[in-house]
Enzyme design. Sequence first.
Site, PDB file in Angstrom:
ATOM      1  N   CYS A  14      -4.173  12.416  12.902  1.00  0.00           N
ATOM      2  CA  CYS A  14      -5.019  11.214  13.004  1.00  0.00           C
ATOM      3  C   CYS A  14      -4.771  10.629  14.393  1.00  0.00           C
ATOM      4  O   CYS A  14      -4.041  11.199  15.192  1.00  0.00           O
ATOM      5  CB  CYS A  14      -4.656  10.225  11.898  1.00  0.00           C
ATOM      6  SG  CYS A  14      -2.998   9.598  12.060  1.00  0.00           S
TER       7      CYS A  14
ATOM      8  N   LYS B 176       0.844  -1.212   0.000  1.00  0.00           N
ATOM      9  CA  LYS B 176       0.000   0.000   0.000  1.00  0.00           C
ATOM     10  C   LYS B 176       0.879   1.261   0.000  1.00  0.00           C
ATOM     11  O   LYS B 176       0.648   2.180  -0.771  1.00  0.00           O
ATOM     12  CB  LYS B 176      -0.881   0.004   1.245  1.00  0.00           C
ATOM     13  CG  LYS B 176      -1.502   1.352   1.592  1.00  0.00           C
ATOM     14  CD  LYS B 176      -2.383   1.303   2.814  1.00  0.00           C
ATOM     15  CE  LYS B 176      -1.650   1.610   4.101  1.00  0.00           C
ATOM     16  NZ  LYS B 176      -1.401   3.021   4.402  1.00  0.00           N
ATOM     17  N   ASN B 177       1.910   1.261   0.838  1.00  0.00           N
ATOM     18  CA  ASN B 177       2.687   2.489   1.004  1.00  0.00           C
ATOM     19  C   ASN B 177       3.692   2.738  -0.119  1.00  0.00           C
ATOM     20  O   ASN B 177       4.343   3.775  -0.136  1.00  0.00           O
ATOM     21  CB  ASN B 177       3.376   2.492   2.378  1.00  0.00           C
ATOM     22  CG  ASN B 177       2.351   2.616   3.494  1.00  0.00           C
ATOM     23  OD1 ASN B 177       1.173   2.898   3.241  1.00  0.00           O
ATOM     24  ND2 ASN B 177       2.769   2.359   4.716  1.00  0.00           N
TER      25      ASN B 177
ATOM     26  N   ASP C 294       4.946   0.479  11.928  1.00  0.00           N
ATOM     27  CA  ASP C 294       3.699  -0.126  11.429  1.00  0.00           C
ATOM     28  C   ASP C 294       3.538  -1.572  11.865  1.00  0.00           C
ATOM     29  O   ASP C 294       2.511  -2.192  11.570  1.00  0.00           O
ATOM     30  CB  ASP C 294       3.647  -0.062   9.895  1.00  0.00           C
ATOM     31  CG  ASP C 294       3.523   1.364   9.411  1.00  0.00           C
ATOM     32  OD1 ASP C 294       3.735   1.602   8.212  1.00  0.00           O
ATOM     33  OD2 ASP C 294       3.231   2.234  10.247  1.00  0.00           O
TER      34      ASP C 294
ATOM     35  N   ARG D  58       0.885  14.422  12.762  1.00  0.00           N
ATOM     36  CA  ARG D  58       1.203  14.207  11.345  1.00  0.00           C
ATOM     37  C   ARG D  58       1.520  15.534  10.613  1.00  0.00           C
ATOM     38  O   ARG D  58       0.892  15.892   9.637  1.00  0.00           O
ATOM     39  CB  ARG D  58       0.089  13.458  10.626  1.00  0.00           C
ATOM     40  CG  ARG D  58      -0.431  12.226  11.320  1.00  0.00           C
ATOM     41  CD  ARG D  58       0.558  11.102  11.518  1.00  0.00           C
ATOM     42  NE  ARG D  58       1.056  10.494  10.308  1.00  0.00           N
ATOM     43  CZ  ARG D  58       0.480   9.481   9.669  1.00  0.00           C
ATOM     44  NH1 ARG D  58      -0.663   9.020  10.106  1.00  0.00           N
ATOM     45  NH2 ARG D  58       1.032   8.968   8.580  1.00  0.00           N
TER      46      ARG D  58
ATOM     47  N   LEU E 234       8.248  19.328   7.058  1.00  0.00           N
ATOM     48  CA  LEU E 234       9.451  18.904   6.311  1.00  0.00           C
ATOM     49  C   LEU E 234       9.162  18.834   4.811  1.00  0.00           C
ATOM     50  O   LEU E 234      10.003  19.160   3.983  1.00  0.00           O
ATOM     51  CB  LEU E 234       9.950  17.563   6.853  1.00  0.00           C
ATOM     52  CG  LEU E 234      10.374  17.593   8.335  1.00  0.00           C
ATOM     53  CD1 LEU E 234      10.631  16.178   8.852  1.00  0.00           C
ATOM     54  CD2 LEU E 234      11.599  18.478   8.546  1.00  0.00           C
TER      55      LEU E 234
ATOM     56  N   ARG F 196      -8.581  -0.516   4.671  1.00  0.00           N
ATOM     57  CA  ARG F 196      -7.722   0.494   4.033  1.00  0.00           C
ATOM     58  C   ARG F 196      -6.384  -0.102   3.645  1.00  0.00           C
ATOM     59  O   ARG F 196      -5.790   0.306   2.658  1.00  0.00           O
ATOM     60  CB  ARG F 196      -7.470   1.663   5.004  1.00  0.00           C
ATOM     61  CG  ARG F 196      -8.658   2.563   5.257  1.00  0.00           C
ATOM     62  CD  ARG F 196      -8.186   3.761   6.038  1.00  0.00           C
ATOM     63  NE  ARG F 196      -6.947   4.249   5.450  1.00  0.00           N
ATOM     64  CZ  ARG F 196      -5.954   4.803   6.173  1.00  0.00           C
ATOM     65  NH1 ARG F 196      -6.086   4.933   7.466  1.00  0.00           N
ATOM     66  NH2 ARG F 196      -4.857   5.230   5.592  1.00  0.00           N
TER      67      ARG F 196
HETATM   68  C1  EPZ Z   1       4.414   6.832   6.148  1.00  0.00           C
HETATM   69  O1  EPZ Z   1       3.707   7.896   6.720  1.00  0.00           O
HETATM   70  C2  EPZ Z   1       3.444   5.659   6.113  1.00  0.00           C
HETATM   71  N1  EPZ Z   1       2.262   6.001   5.319  1.00  0.00           N
HETATM   72  C3  EPZ Z   1       3.006   5.299   7.527  1.00  0.00           C
HETATM   73  O2  EPZ Z   1       2.209   4.121   7.432  1.00  0.00           O
HETATM   74  C4  EPZ Z   1       4.249   4.960   8.352  1.00  0.00           C
HETATM   75  O3  EPZ Z   1       3.858   4.686   9.675  1.00  0.00           O
HETATM   76  C5  EPZ Z   1       5.206   6.156   8.330  1.00  0.00           C
HETATM   77  O4  EPZ Z   1       5.539   6.482   6.961  1.00  0.00           O
HETATM   78  C6  EPZ Z   1       6.502   5.858   9.065  1.00  0.00           C
HETATM   79  O5  EPZ Z   1       7.118   4.741   8.505  1.00  0.00           O
HETATM   80  C7  EPZ Z   1       2.350   5.973   3.967  1.00  0.00           C
HETATM   81  O6  EPZ Z   1       3.391   5.725   3.399  1.00  0.00           O
HETATM   82  C8  EPZ Z   1       1.084   6.270   3.224  1.00  0.00           C
HETATM   83  P1  EPZ Z   1       6.644  10.097   8.231  1.00  0.00           P
HETATM   84  P2  EPZ Z   1       4.382   9.395   6.713  1.00  0.00           P
HETATM   85  O7  EPZ Z   1       6.578  11.394   7.515  1.00  0.00           O
HETATM   86  O8  EPZ Z   1       5.255   9.543   5.557  1.00  0.00           O
HETATM   87  C9  EPZ Z   1       7.238  13.321  11.618  1.00  0.00           C
HETATM   88  C10 EPZ Z   1       0.355   2.756   7.823  1.00  0.00           C
HETATM   89  O9  EPZ Z   1      -0.080   2.237   8.861  1.00  0.00           O
HETATM   90  N2  EPZ Z   1       7.125  14.308  10.534  1.00  0.00           N
HETATM   91  O10 EPZ Z   1       7.739   9.150   7.886  1.00  0.00           O
HETATM   92  O11 EPZ Z   1       3.256  10.359   6.910  1.00  0.00           O
HETATM   93  C11 EPZ Z   1       5.932  12.599  11.866  1.00  0.00           C
HETATM   94  O12 EPZ Z   1       5.106  13.355  12.759  1.00  0.00           O
HETATM   95  C12 EPZ Z   1       0.832   4.184   7.859  1.00  0.00           C
HETATM   96  O13 EPZ Z   1       0.469   2.177   6.713  1.00  0.00           O
HETATM   97  C13 EPZ Z   1       7.377  15.642  10.845  1.00  0.00           C
HETATM   98  O14 EPZ Z   1       7.667  15.988  11.983  1.00  0.00           O
HETATM   99  O15 EPZ Z   1       5.256   9.337   8.036  1.00  0.00           O
HETATM  100  C14 EPZ Z   1       6.399  11.306  12.478  1.00  0.00           C
HETATM  101  O16 EPZ Z   1       6.655  11.517  13.839  1.00  0.00           O
HETATM  102  C15 EPZ Z   1       0.642   4.835   9.215  1.00  0.00           C
HETATM  103  N3  EPZ Z   1       7.267  16.560   9.832  1.00  0.00           N
HETATM  104  C16 EPZ Z   1       7.720  11.029  11.762  1.00  0.00           C
HETATM  105  O17 EPZ Z   1       8.124  12.290  11.201  1.00  0.00           O
HETATM  106  C17 EPZ Z   1       6.951  16.199   8.554  1.00  0.00           C
HETATM  107  O18 EPZ Z   1       6.893  17.095   7.672  1.00  0.00           O
HETATM  108  C18 EPZ Z   1       7.647  10.008  10.639  1.00  0.00           C
HETATM  109  O19 EPZ Z   1       6.597  10.383   9.802  1.00  0.00           O
HETATM  110  C19 EPZ Z   1       6.692  14.840   8.271  1.00  0.00           C
HETATM  111  C20 EPZ Z   1       6.797  13.907   9.271  1.00  0.00           C
END
Ligand code: EPZ
Length: 420
Positions: free
Chosen positions: A115, A22-23, A306, A120, A124, A398
């Site tokens: 969420c 999915k991701n 995850d 979220r 960045l 989902r």
């Molecule tokens: C991706 O989300 C995945 N979703 C998530 O999977 C997964 O948990 C996550 O990566 C971490 O591996 C998809 O790919 C659709 P991040 P993403 O940006 O990219 C912080 C599932 O269950 N952050 O890597 O949104 C954020 O708050 C889902 O399949 C900032 O601070 O996650 C978090 O603490 C859930 N500023 C950390 O970084 C930003 O601009 C990692 O988030 C972006 C993120």
Amino acid sequence: MESFLIKGGVPLHGEVQISGAKNAVLPIMAATLLTAEPCVIRGVPDLSDVKFMAQILTWLGAKVDVHGGTVRTQAKKIKGQGDYDLVRKMRGSICIMGPLLGRLKTARVSLPGGCVIGARPINLHLKGFAALGAKIKIESGYVEATAKRLVGSAMFLGGRAGSTVLGTANVMMAAVLAEGVTVIESAACEPEVIDLAKFLSAMGAKISGVGSPTMTITGVKELHGAEHEVIPDRIEAATYAIAAAATNGEVTIKGARAEHLHAVIDKLREAGVVVERKGPNLLVRRNGRLKSSDVTTLPYAGFPTDVQAQMMALMTQAPGISIITERIFESRFMHVSELSRLGADIEIEGPSAIVKGGKPMSGAPVMASDLRASAALVIAGLTAKGTTKVNRIYHLDRGYENMDVKLRALGARIQRVEES
Ligand code: EPZ
């Protein structure tokens, strides 16, 4: 709304085929916006998030056909604004911003809300767009990035929890059509980001350092159509591996890429689970009693956030204390209270959950809250004595293709029912 009705206590046996990731699919579908030529994506799982992304691309003006695991798209003419409600409903759709900015030099989407697992933020993502020369504006619930020209530059995309997966994907998809060279430091190394880079390269993008914390992108004038087969879903594979171990079964997980699962396989072995590589498959079975094991979630190649909830469900079966620490999201323990309703003994101490395992679980009605917490509740229900009803399983649909069908084929007593 639908629920799963599970009669626990049956060890899972047999084979399960892992679906496409999915991701990986979501950003790759978004990447098709970068060209006016047709693209074909194969090995796409039948998930509500995929259908949703197809709706968003269609809304933007692309032709999209999703049929039998293949997505065919052509984004001949597109608009630069995502529909407020559509984007709001699925935060993963934030990854349309990069391609819209790259192709049209303008992108306007609704600010993806937080969420249940955390705030979220997208600071960045926006930092990366600004580093390419975009002007960022946030007003009335929309975020807008516009640029006269996109010019490559060096940027650091690490945040409070290390790298950002979709932030890296978004900036990559803008940088591929920028003028000059972009260097992303603290780039995400997840296999799904590598798969996106593979698709972008097939479209004619010039990317190096993929899978390492320093990614270099040399902008090109335009990209052409491409075909791509999506990688298998490592999180789905981990979920079924843990379900096999939790129910004291023996399951062959077909199509699981062991090289994407080193941290999970290491932890399962530490917990007393046998995991054997058999070609492109994994054979997973319990070897006597489970052992308690501590887990900390980290960016890839660390233990995936995850899989944290699913691992916690397993550790409720392991006699002794297991400490599970969540370092990626600030509130990813929604499953703890629901696991406790099934008899688990878990205490939350800040970023850690202390699991006192080995206590028998008994079935009860529980509420799914997010995708992976729901998977943990299903795993717990499969091990609990008696009947467990997991409500609001739209969360599961989902990200897990036909989970009840796949589990029934492994012997589980699980039915999808209308929530009464
Ligand atoms: C991706 O989300 C995945 N979703 C998530 O999977 C997964 O948990 C996550 O990566 C971490 O591996 C998809 O790919 C659709 P991040 P993403 O940006 O990219 C912080 C599932 O269950 N952050 O890597 O949104 C954020 O708050 C889902 O399949 C900032 O601070 O996650 C978090 O603490 C859930 N500023 C950390 O970084 C930003 O601009 C990692 O988030 C972006 C993120």
